[in-house]
Motif scaffolding. Structure first.
Motif, PDB file in Angstrom:
ATOM      1  N   UNK A 162       0.842  -1.189   0.000  1.00 17.14           N
ATOM      2  CA  UNK A 162       0.000   0.000   0.000  1.00 17.14           C
ATOM      3  C   UNK A 162       0.879   1.242   0.000  1.00 17.14           C
ATOM      4  N   UNK A 163       0.473   2.239  -0.779  1.00 21.29           N
ATOM      5  CA  UNK A 163       1.204   3.505  -0.865  1.00 21.29           C
ATOM      6  C   UNK A 163       0.371   4.623  -0.242  1.00 21.29           C
ATOM      7  N   UNK A 164       1.040   5.591   0.322  1.00 22.26           N
ATOM      8  CA  UNK A 164       0.321   6.762   0.820  1.00 22.26           C
ATOM      9  C   UNK A 164      -0.365   7.463  -0.343  1.00 22.26           C
ATOM     10  N   UNK A 165      -1.481   8.113  -0.047  1.00 24.73           N
ATOM     11  CA  UNK A 165      -2.255   8.768  -1.096  1.00 24.73           C
ATOM     12  C   UNK A 165      -1.473   9.886  -1.771  1.00 24.73           C
ATOM     13  N   UNK A 166      -0.615  10.520  -1.008  1.00 22.12           N
ATOM     14  CA  UNK A 166       0.176  11.623  -1.527  1.00 22.12           C
ATOM     15  C   UNK A 166       1.634  11.478  -1.121  1.00 22.12           C
ATOM     16  N   UNK A 167       2.507  12.045  -1.932  1.00 21.82           N
ATOM     17  CA  UNK A 167       3.896  12.219  -1.529  1.00 21.82           C
ATOM     18  C   UNK A 167       4.011  13.607  -0.890  1.00 21.82           C
ATOM     19  N   UNK A 168       5.063  13.824  -0.138  1.00 24.12           N
ATOM     20  CA  UNK A 168       5.207  15.100   0.565  1.00 24.12           C
ATOM     21  C   UNK A 168       6.621  15.641   0.389  1.00 24.12           C
ATOM     22  N   UNK A 169       6.734  16.952   0.538  1.00 21.24           N
ATOM     23  CA  UNK A 169       8.027  17.615   0.684  1.00 21.24           C
ATOM     24  C   UNK A 169       8.112  18.047   2.131  1.00 21.24           C
TER      25      UNK A 169
ATOM     26  N   UNK B 139       8.564  -5.493   8.230  1.00 25.43           N
ATOM     27  CA  UNK B 139       7.428  -5.845   9.084  1.00 25.43           C
ATOM     28  C   UNK B 139       6.510  -4.666   9.395  1.00 25.43           C
ATOM     29  N   UNK B 140       7.018  -3.440   9.253  1.00 19.07           N
ATOM     30  CA  UNK B 140       6.239  -2.246   9.582  1.00 19.07           C
ATOM     31  C   UNK B 140       6.187  -1.329   8.362  1.00 19.07           C
ATOM     32  N   UNK B 141       5.848  -0.066   8.590  1.00 24.87           N
ATOM     33  CA  UNK B 141       5.830   0.892   7.489  1.00 24.87           C
ATOM     34  C   UNK B 141       7.241   1.385   7.178  1.00 24.87           C
TER      35      UNK B 141
ATOM     36  N   UNK C 190       4.415  16.552   7.105  1.00 26.91           N
ATOM     37  CA  UNK C 190       5.148  15.381   7.570  1.00 26.91           C
ATOM     38  C   UNK C 190       4.151  14.277   7.872  1.00 26.91           C
ATOM     39  N   UNK C 191       4.614  13.029   7.784  1.00 26.99           N
ATOM     40  CA  UNK C 191       3.757  11.886   8.086  1.00 26.99           C
ATOM     41  C   UNK C 191       3.630  11.712   9.603  1.00 26.99           C
ATOM     42  N   UNK C 192       2.414  11.356  10.025  1.00 26.40           N
ATOM     43  CA  UNK C 192       2.176  11.080  11.434  1.00 26.40           C
ATOM     44  C   UNK C 192       2.451   9.607  11.720  1.00 26.40           C
TER      45      UNK C 192
ATOM     46  N   UNK D  40      -1.904   5.321   7.185  1.00 24.63           N
ATOM     47  CA  UNK D  40      -0.815   5.344   6.211  1.00 24.63           C
ATOM     48  C   UNK D  40      -0.645   6.718   5.570  1.00 24.63           C
ATOM     49  N   UNK D  41      -1.727   7.412   5.295  1.00 23.20           N
ATOM     50  CA  UNK D  41      -1.657   8.685   4.573  1.00 23.20           C
ATOM     51  C   UNK D  41      -1.878   9.886   5.481  1.00 23.20           C
ATOM     52  N   UNK D  42      -1.881   9.693   6.796  1.00 24.59           N
ATOM     53  CA  UNK D  42      -2.087  10.808   7.716  1.00 24.59           C
ATOM     54  C   UNK D  42      -0.868  11.723   7.726  1.00 24.59           C
ATOM     55  N   UNK D  43      -1.106  13.015   7.501  1.00 19.47           N
ATOM     56  CA  UNK D  43      -0.015  13.984   7.471  1.00 19.47           C
ATOM     57  C   UNK D  43      -0.381  15.185   8.333  1.00 19.47           C
ATOM     58  N   UNK D  44       0.627  15.978   8.634  1.00 18.45           N
ATOM     59  CA  UNK D  44       0.439  17.207   9.403  1.00 18.45           C
ATOM     60  C   UNK D  44       1.262  18.303   8.742  1.00 18.45           C
ATOM     61  N   UNK D  45       0.672  19.470   8.568  1.00 18.68           N
ATOM     62  CA  UNK D  45       1.381  20.581   7.943  1.00 18.68           C
ATOM     63  C   UNK D  45       2.486  21.078   8.861  1.00 18.68           C
TER      64      UNK D  45
END
Length: 335
Positions: A167-174, A233-235, A294-296, A315-320
């Motif tokens: 599974x991939x995150x919905x978005x990539x981030x900078x 085994x994890x993300x 950033x990813x949570x 998986x796709x949870x992020x924080x500005x």
């Protein structure tokens, strides 16, 4: 000697600019994606022969389970309908025991007799009499044996084919990375079966304007913080440090959109159960990249559980977050 070395360097640089991933350099439509999120190639072949593109066995192996069973059911119903019409053409009176009350009952008996013959069940209530009805029933019985042998091989092929359920995150981030920034996305293994020796390759495809005013597509490999892990085994958050040697260094989100940037991802691993190599691929278009986030964490805090709990829903949870580094004096700066 110096001239020869200079010429060699020029040729090497020219070859580097020609490098691509198999898509070529002439795909310049900014609305055309190279690789879909599900990993399928966004390429449609036309002009070839029918038999050159005919590969129904492979399509039935790789298609979804929903589509597979829908096709099997449709084929089963259509084939029985065809034989039901054939039995009616031969004469329903040649099916001993069939209900002759009306057209509806005659057709239903012909249809269900066909299904019983095709599956070689043969309950015995209806039996063919006469040469032509018996011939059709014999042909259908042989066809049924062949079809169910093929269906069995398809089921075995689907169950025995190892697949990387990544599974991939919905978005990539900078995101901030050390004292610079990094291009990141996150992956996780959805299945309980383990993957080992995972290798990741990431490249970016961008449109570049030439001196003659024409656009060509260029491909650049991205150096990763870590391109291989032994266990999964994890993300895993895959990071490309955006240094001054990065092809996306200094580019803003708008500039990535203008050059139709697409980040192509290929993952290879060894599936532990069958000990076979599996792969997974996807891409992130520039419009699917979030700048300043950033990813949570995905780990759930369960006190006293004695086991690590990984929540795939996160998986796709992020924080500005602001992007501030020596290359980015403020959050409004370029990447």
């Amino acid at each position: 000697m110096k001239k020869l070395r200079h010429k060699k360097n020029v040729l090497v640089e020219a070859e580097e600019k020609r490098r691509d991933l198999g898509f070529g350099t002439q795909i310049t439509d900014p609305d055309t994606r190279l690789l879909n999120r599900d990993g399928s190639f966004n390429v449609k072949r036309v002009g070839g022969s029918f038999w050159g593109q005919f590969d129904i066995f492979n399509q039935l192996i790789i298609c979804s389970w929903k589509r597979f069973f829908s096709l099997i059911l449709a084929f089963y119903l259509i084939l029985n309908l065809i034989f039901a019409f054939i039995y009616q053409a031969v004469g329903i009176e040649n099916l001993l025991g069939a209900d002759q009350t009306n057209n509806h009952s005659r057709f239903l008996d012909a249809f269900f007799f066909s299904s019983q013959t095709l599956t070689t069940v043969g309950y015995g209530r209806i039996a063919p009499i006469g040469f032509w009805a018996s011939t059709v029933a014999a042909i259908e019985s042989l066809l049924g044996l062949l079809i169910f042998a093929l269906a069995t091989s398809l089921l075995y092929g689907r169950f025995s084919r190892p697949v990387a359920k990544i599974l991939y995150s919905n978005k990539a981030i900078i995101a901030p990375y050390l004292d610079i920034t990094g291009f990141m996305f996150r992956i996780v293994n959805e299945q309980s079966r383990q993957l080992i020796d995972i290798q990741v390759e990431v490249a970016v495809s961008m449109l570049e304007k030439q001196e003659n005013g024409k656009f060509v597509r260029r491909y650049y490999g991205l150096n990763l913080e870590r391109s291989k892990v032994n266990f999964f085994p994890a993300n895993w958050t895959i990071v490309h440090p955006i240094t001054d040697r990065s092809p996306i260094f200094g580019k803003s989100k708008e500039e990535l959109l203008d050059c139709d940037a697409e980040f192509l991802v290929l993952i290879k691993a060894t599936e532990e159960t069958y000990n076979q190599t599996v792969n997974s691929r996807t891409s992130f278009h520039a419009k699917e990249v979030t700048v300043g986030a950033k990813f949570l964490p995905m780990f759930s805090d369960v006190q006293g559980a004695g086991v690590i709990t990984l929540d795939l829903n996160k998986l796709s949870d992020i924080q500005e977050v602001p992007l501030v580094s020596q290359h980015l004096p403020s959050s409004e700066a370029s990447i």
